[in-house]
Structures are given as C-alpha cells and as structure tokens.
Scaffold this motif. Structure first.
Motif, PDB file in Angstrom:
ATOM      1  N   SER A  28       2.382  51.320  22.367  1.00 50.64           N
ATOM      2  CA  SER A  28       3.349  50.600  23.194  1.00 50.64           C
ATOM      3  C   SER A  28       4.671  51.349  23.174  1.00 50.64           C
ATOM      4  CB  SER A  28       3.543  49.172  22.693  1.00 50.64           C
ATOM      5  OG  SER A  28       2.395  48.393  22.951  1.00 50.64           O
ATOM      6  N   VAL A  29       5.277  51.468  24.346  1.00 54.88           N
ATOM      7  CA  VAL A  29       6.529  52.198  24.506  1.00 54.88           C
ATOM      8  C   VAL A  29       7.643  51.176  24.730  1.00 54.88           C
ATOM      9  CG1 VAL A  29       7.752  53.966  25.832  1.00 54.88           C
ATOM     10  CG2 VAL A  29       5.255  54.124  25.515  1.00 54.88           C
ATOM     11  N   ALA A  30       8.515  51.039  23.743  1.00 57.90           N
ATOM     12  CA  ALA A  30       9.612  50.057  23.793  1.00 57.90           C
ATOM     13  C   ALA A  30      10.927  50.772  23.542  1.00 57.90           C
ATOM     14  CB  ALA A  30       9.379  48.950  22.772  1.00 57.90           C
ATOM     15  N   THR A  31      11.211  51.762  24.376  1.00 55.77           N
ATOM     16  CA  THR A  31      12.388  52.603  24.265  1.00 55.77           C
ATOM     17  C   THR A  31      13.224  52.468  25.533  1.00 55.77           C
ATOM     18  OG1 THR A  31      11.092  54.433  25.173  1.00 55.77           O
ATOM     19  CG2 THR A  31      11.226  54.274  22.767  1.00 55.77           C
ATOM     20  N   PRO A  32      14.457  53.006  25.562  1.00 56.65           N
ATOM     21  CA  PRO A  32      15.254  52.958  26.795  1.00 56.65           C
ATOM     22  C   PRO A  32      14.551  53.620  27.974  1.00 56.65           C
ATOM     23  CG  PRO A  32      16.680  53.455  24.932  1.00 56.65           C
ATOM     24  CD  PRO A  32      15.257  53.483  24.417  1.00 56.65           C
ATOM     25  N   ASN A  33      14.919  53.175  29.168  1.00 54.36           N
ATOM     26  CA  ASN A  33      14.213  53.537  30.403  1.00 54.36           C
ATOM     27  C   ASN A  33      14.018  55.033  30.593  1.00 54.36           C
ATOM     28  OD1 ASN A  33      14.484  50.807  30.796  1.00 54.36           O
ATOM     29  ND2 ASN A  33      15.793  50.946  32.602  1.00 54.36           N
ATOM     30  N   GLY A  34      15.043  55.801  30.260  1.00 58.74           N
ATOM     31  CA  GLY A  34      15.008  57.226  30.546  1.00 58.74           C
ATOM     32  C   GLY A  34      13.945  57.995  29.798  1.00 58.74           C
ATOM     33  N   THR A  35      13.324  57.384  28.798  1.00 62.70           N
ATOM     34  CA  THR A  35      12.290  58.059  28.006  1.00 62.70           C
ATOM     35  C   THR A  35      10.877  57.639  28.392  1.00 62.70           C
ATOM     36  OG1 THR A  35      12.326  56.345  26.287  1.00 62.70           O
ATOM     37  CG2 THR A  35      13.883  58.176  26.041  1.00 62.70           C
ATOM     38  N   GLU A  55       7.126  49.392  28.665  1.00 61.07           N
ATOM     39  CA  GLU A  55       8.173  48.565  29.231  1.00 61.07           C
ATOM     40  C   GLU A  55       8.445  48.998  30.671  1.00 61.07           C
ATOM     41  OE1 GLU A  55      10.347  45.985  28.589  1.00 61.07           O
ATOM     42  OE2 GLU A  55       8.859  45.494  27.063  1.00 61.07           O
ATOM     43  N   LYS A  56       8.956  48.087  31.465  1.00 63.72           N
ATOM     44  CA  LYS A  56       9.351  48.497  32.804  1.00 63.72           C
ATOM     45  C   LYS A  56      10.851  48.832  32.794  1.00 63.72           C
ATOM     46  CE  LYS A  56      11.508  44.698  33.070  1.00 63.72           C
ATOM     47  NZ  LYS A  56      12.836  45.035  32.625  1.00 63.72           N
ATOM     48  N   ILE A 113     -12.801  41.090  21.253  1.00 64.48           N
ATOM     49  CA  ILE A 113     -13.454  42.396  21.211  1.00 64.48           C
ATOM     50  C   ILE A 113     -13.994  42.611  19.802  1.00 64.48           C
ATOM     51  CG2 ILE A 113     -12.091  43.389  23.068  1.00 64.48           C
ATOM     52  CD1 ILE A 113     -10.272  44.672  21.062  1.00 64.48           C
ATOM     53  N   ALA A 114     -14.906  43.565  19.661  1.00 65.37           N
ATOM     54  CA  ALA A 114     -15.635  43.723  18.396  1.00 65.37           C
ATOM     55  C   ALA A 114     -14.708  44.003  17.220  1.00 65.37           C
ATOM     56  CB  ALA A 114     -16.669  44.842  18.536  1.00 65.37           C
ATOM     57  N   ARG A 115     -13.676  44.804  17.447  1.00 67.36           N
ATOM     58  CA  ARG A 115     -12.716  45.107  16.384  1.00 67.36           C
ATOM     59  C   ARG A 115     -11.356  45.330  17.009  1.00 67.36           C
ATOM     60  NH1 ARG A 115     -11.093  50.088  16.959  1.00 67.36           N
ATOM     61  NH2 ARG A 115     -12.467  51.661  17.912  1.00 67.36           N
ATOM     62  N   PRO A 116     -10.290  45.137  16.252  1.00 70.64           N
ATOM     63  CA  PRO A 116      -8.950  45.386  16.803  1.00 70.64           C
ATOM     64  C   PRO A 116      -8.760  46.859  17.142  1.00 70.64           C
ATOM     65  CG  PRO A 116      -8.834  44.097  14.770  1.00 70.64           C
ATOM     66  CD  PRO A 116     -10.236  44.595  14.881  1.00 70.64           C
ATOM     67  N   LEU A 117      -8.041  47.123  18.208  1.00 66.03           N
ATOM     68  CA  LEU A 117      -7.698  48.485  18.583  1.00 66.03           C
ATOM     69  C   LEU A 117      -6.606  49.007  17.656  1.00 66.03           C
ATOM     70  CD1 LEU A 117      -7.591  47.800  22.395  1.00 66.03           C
ATOM     71  CD2 LEU A 117      -9.207  49.341  21.303  1.00 66.03           C
ATOM     72  N   ARG A 118      -6.754  50.237  17.206  1.00 72.44           N
ATOM     73  CA  ARG A 118      -5.736  50.857  16.345  1.00 72.44           C
ATOM     74  C   ARG A 118      -4.528  51.205  17.213  1.00 72.44           C
ATOM     75  NH1 ARG A 118     -10.643  53.037  14.894  1.00 72.44           N
ATOM     76  NH2 ARG A 118     -10.206  55.000  16.012  1.00 72.44           N
ATOM     77  N   TRP A 119      -3.385  50.682  16.843  1.00 74.71           N
ATOM     78  CA  TRP A 119      -2.239  50.602  17.754  1.00 74.71           C
ATOM     79  C   TRP A 119      -0.977  51.088  17.067  1.00 74.71           C
ATOM     80  CZ3 TRP A 119       1.401  46.167  17.529  1.00 74.71           C
ATOM     81  CH2 TRP A 119       2.307  46.129  18.601  1.00 74.71           C
ATOM     82  N   ALA A 120      -0.107  51.711  17.856  1.00 73.94           N
ATOM     83  CA  ALA A 120       1.183  52.184  17.352  1.00 73.94           C
ATOM     84  C   ALA A 120       2.283  51.763  18.316  1.00 73.94           C
ATOM     85  CB  ALA A 120       1.180  53.699  17.203  1.00 73.94           C
ATOM     86  N   MET A 121       3.509  51.851  17.838  1.00 72.99           N
ATOM     87  CA  MET A 121       4.672  51.612  18.684  1.00 72.99           C
ATOM     88  C   MET A 121       5.579  52.831  18.654  1.00 72.99           C
ATOM     89  SD  MET A 121       5.969  47.694  18.230  1.00 72.99           S
ATOM     90  CE  MET A 121       6.950  47.886  19.733  1.00 72.99           C
ATOM     91  N   VAL A 122       6.188  53.125  19.806  1.00 80.31           N
ATOM     92  CA  VAL A 122       7.295  54.062  19.885  1.00 80.31           C
ATOM     93  C   VAL A 122       8.517  53.234  20.259  1.00 80.31           C
ATOM     94  CG1 VAL A 122       8.269  56.080  21.025  1.00 80.31           C
ATOM     95  CG2 VAL A 122       5.809  55.962  20.565  1.00 80.31           C
ATOM     96  N   GLY A 123       9.516  53.219  19.383  1.00 85.06           N
ATOM     97  CA  GLY A 123      10.651  52.326  19.568  1.00 85.06           C
ATOM     98  C   GLY A 123      10.350  50.955  18.984  1.00 85.06           C
ATOM     99  N   GLY A 124      11.159  49.981  19.383  1.00 87.21           N
ATOM    100  CA  GLY A 124      10.941  48.617  18.891  1.00 87.21           C
ATOM    101  C   GLY A 124      11.310  48.448  17.445  1.00 87.21           C
ATOM    102  N   GLN A 151      15.018  43.314  19.809  1.00 89.17           N
ATOM    103  CA  GLN A 151      14.429  42.017  20.155  1.00 89.17           C
ATOM    104  C   GLN A 151      13.095  42.200  20.865  1.00 89.17           C
ATOM    105  OE1 GLN A 151      15.878  39.716  23.652  1.00 89.17           O
ATOM    106  NE2 GLN A 151      16.449  38.150  22.153  1.00 89.17           N
ATOM    107  N   ILE A 152      13.056  43.173  21.797  1.00 87.66           N
ATOM    108  CA  ILE A 152      11.827  43.356  22.563  1.00 87.66           C
ATOM    109  C   ILE A 152      10.708  43.901  21.678  1.00 87.66           C
ATOM    110  CG2 ILE A 152      12.116  45.740  23.401  1.00 87.66           C
ATOM    111  CD1 ILE A 152      11.091  42.665  25.522  1.00 87.66           C
ATOM    112  N   GLY A 153      11.059  44.701  20.645  1.00 87.44           N
ATOM    113  CA  GLY A 153      10.041  45.199  19.728  1.00 87.44           C
ATOM    114  C   GLY A 153       9.348  44.076  18.998  1.00 87.44           C
ATOM    115  N   TYR A 154      10.119  43.086  18.565  1.00 84.86           N
ATOM    116  CA  TYR A 154       9.534  41.935  17.873  1.00 84.86           C
ATOM    117  C   TYR A 154       8.608  41.156  18.807  1.00 84.86           C
ATOM    118  CZ  TYR A 154       9.172  37.429  15.518  1.00 84.86           C
ATOM    119  OH  TYR A 154       8.694  36.282  14.943  1.00 84.86           O
ATOM    120  N   ILE A 155       8.998  41.033  20.074  1.00 81.53           N
ATOM    121  CA  ILE A 155       8.157  40.323  21.035  1.00 81.53           C
ATOM    122  C   ILE A 155       6.834  41.060  21.237  1.00 81.53           C
ATOM    123  CG2 ILE A 155       7.983  39.550  23.433  1.00 81.53           C
ATOM    124  CD1 ILE A 155      11.042  39.145  23.370  1.00 81.53           C
TER     125      ILE A 155
END
Length: 386
Positions: A89-96, A114-115, A8-19, A24-28
């Motif tokens: 990206s949402v990498a938090t426990p399921n309930g959130t 995450e699922k 794509i023309a430029r990278p998408l500006r991205w954030a994480m919640v959790g991880g 371990q999953i945050g690093y992945i």
C-alpha cells in the motif's frame, strides 16, 4: 453479512510505503487491511526518516530486518525472500505515487494506492498498461465507496426506481482549511505545494471521492464535457485551488455538478451525493452514512436504514454488525480492503476479480477528471471535451 471468517486461503504478505507514526491515513489503511484476515503486515518503509520508520515498524510488530529505509530497498530485498511481500500500500504524498506504484508493478507486486494515482493521464495510462501486462491488481482508496448503502443506491437506480436520470449533484466541501494555517500542519503544507500535490488541491484531494461514488451508482452515465472554475481564497495557496465548482454534461443530456472545497467554514466533512430522476431522488451523506434518503415525488419521504432486510442483497453483502449499530469510515475501508484481497488472490490464480472494487480504471478516470477540470479553469472557465 461479513462475520470475520476467512475469505482467502491465507493472508497476503503485505507491506506499506509511508503511513508512519503520525499518519492518520496510515492508521486507517492498517486498521482496514488487517480486519478480515486478508492481509498480514510483514514489511515496510514507513517513514522518510529511516530510523524513525524502523522504530515505528518494530512497534507494529514487524521484524526489524524488514523495516527498510526506502521503497527501492524494500522491493529489492523482499524479492529475494521466499516469504517476500505480495502486495504493498502506498500512503505517501501525491508526487511520489507514480514512481512507487510503477516500481511495485515492475517488482511483480499488487498495489493499493492513495489517490490521485498520479498527475497526468499519460502517467495513469502507463500504470494501467503495466498492471495489465504483469497481471497485477491496482486498487485505489476511494474509501467511502465501501459503505453498503452505496450498493443499495446502485441497485435502485439500475431497476428504475428513480426514472430517467436528470441530475447528479455532488460535493465534498469541508471547512478545516478556511484560514491560512498551512504552516502549522505538515499535511496541509504539501497539499498546497504544486511540486508535491500536483496540478490541483481540492479537485484531486476531495472532489474525486463523490465523483467515484457517482461512477458506482451510475456506471452507464458517461461525461461528455465539463466546465470548471477554481479559486484560491487563501491567496498563499495559489496557483492551487481551495475551492472549485465543476459543471458536467453527460451523454444523453443529464447534468452533474461537483463542489470541491476546503474552505466551507463550519462544515465538518460535507461529502454528499444526490441523484435526481424523473420520478424520484436518492441522497447519501457521509456524516450520516447509515441512512439513504429516497424521495418519490408526491409521496412522503423515506429513509432507508443500513442492515435492514428490505434492502437489496448486494447492500447486505458488506454489512458487518447488523441494523441499528452505526457503521462508518473504518467499516467502509475494510470492505474495500477485503475486496482488494479477493481480487489479488484471484489474479494470483489467473482468474478474474470476483467482485467490483475501485481499480486501475477508477484511478485513471480520477486523474482524467482533475486534468480536464484544471484545463477548463485555467482557460478561463470554458467547456472542454472529456
């Protein structure tokens, strides 16, 4: 073949919640998202402890001012920046997952979650309606679907190499929670807490992975009804299960099974899918992801190797390092993330996604399957309509 050039023309500006730092999953997630120049990590709410999250974000190279104490302030502050985030990206426990994904969609953001996407079909359908209304992409991290040989299996089945499909046997059955050691692991603790994990443990945590592989390989095979039984062999985990068996009947008469388990003692991972037709069978095992077994009745068994020229073009599309060198988890996740990026970039331009990826529909179906399994098991192991 993927060679690292820009998609794509430029990278998408991205954030994480959790991880955060010990995730371990945050690093992945980060390793996959940043590999192909499709995303740039510019902000985050990385930890439930604001200072710890800020310190970790700085270590990742994020501006301290963009390391936020929680997702609400992350979304609000970034919305007022000319260079604010476009995806999260949402990498938090399921309930959130439901509340964070909902807030992100309302903020106009694309989401990788995450699922399971949430706990109920009603919640999942509400998220689907929001995503559709705001024209935002929701990707769900069924990471193993990114292995190139899953595409090879899909193409072989579609062109009739197996004949009429009769059975689909699936499992994700590891042994790492065979003993009652939940108190020694924070991640194990929340996975067996109904308030945080939801209505199931292994059905949602591992069982939905091979189930999604079956959807990729067999997109026309639809579940009509299912029967499930679940057990808590480590009694302290009740009412959540650490083992479950699901029997499924598909439209047209084919049958399927899913064994979901965290107490398969001695098994390292144990994710496997076997598709059986009237003339041949295919089998893929995630511990040997570079091989696809193809067994034609009455002929010598074959092993198809990833990256070889005899594979279908779609199976070579996501190949990264050529035949011989092994590819695994990180490559598979990277393949999903670049597909997420292509879909998000297309949505930003008002165009349809150019490639298949585990989308909001995959998230809804995973939630539906878990909900029906729990209903069947809790009613005494009876057949329920899907």
């Amino acid at each position: 073949m993927i060679n690292g050039s820009k998609r794509i023309a430029r990278p998408l500006r991205w954030a994480m919640v959790g991880g955060g730092q010990n995730s371990q999953i945050g690093y992945i997630h980060r390793s996959a998202a940043l590999r192909d120049q499709s995303f740039a990590l510019v902000a985050g709410a990385f930890d439930i402890d604001p200072q710890r999250g800020r310190d970790f974000g700085v270590q990742l190279g994020v501006d301290p001012e963009r390391c936020y104490p929680d997702y609400r302030r992350l979304f609000e502050a970034e919305a007022h920046r000319p260079d604010g985030i476009e995806a999260v990206s949402v990498a938090t426990p399921n309930g959130t997952h439901f509340e964070i994904t909902r807030a992100a969609l309302l903020a106009g953001l694309h989401v990788v979650c995450e699922k399971p996407l949430c706990f109920t079909v009603a919640e999942a359908e509400a998220l689907r309606e929001l995503a559709t209304r705001h024209q935002r992409v929701v990707g769900v991290t069924y990471g193993y679907a990114g292995h190139p040989l899953i595409e090879q299996a899909r193409e072989m089945i579609a062109q009739g190499d197996l004949g009429e499909i009769r059975m689909v046997h699936m499992q994700f059955a590891h042994g790492f929670h065979s003993q009652a050691a939940d108190s020694q692991s924070a991640s194990a603790q929340w996975r067996v807490d109904p308030k945080v994990a939801g209505p199931s443990y292994v059905l949602g945590d591992v069982g939905t992975h091979p189930l999604y592989l079956s959807h990729v390989m067999l997109p026309d095979l639809k579940i009509e009804r299912l029967l499930c039984t679940r057990q808590s062999f480590v009694k302290s985990r009740a009412p959540l299960e650490d083992n479950a068996y699901t029997l499924m009947q598909y439209a047209g008469g084919a049958m399927g099974t899913v064994w979901s388990s965290a107490v398969n003692a001695g098994s390292m991972h144990g994710q496997l899918i076997r598709v059986i037709g009237s003339r041949a069978s295919l089998q893929w095992w995630d511990e040997r992801p570079n091989q696809l077994s193809f067994e034609v009745q009455g002929q010598p068994a074959q092993v198809l190797e990833r990256g070889m020229g005899y594979l279908h073009a779609n199976a070579l599309l996501d190949d990264r390092i050529g035949a011989g060198h092994p590819e695994g988890l990180f490559e598979a996740w990277s393949n999903l993330y670049y597909r997420f990026a292509l879909a998000m970039d297309a949505a930003n331009r008002g165009e349809p996604a150019p490639m298949r990826y585990p989308d909001i529909e995959a998230g809804v179906e995973g939630v539906r399957w878990v909900e029906r399994c729990v209903q069947s098991a809790d009613d005494g192991g009876v057949w329920v309509d899907y």
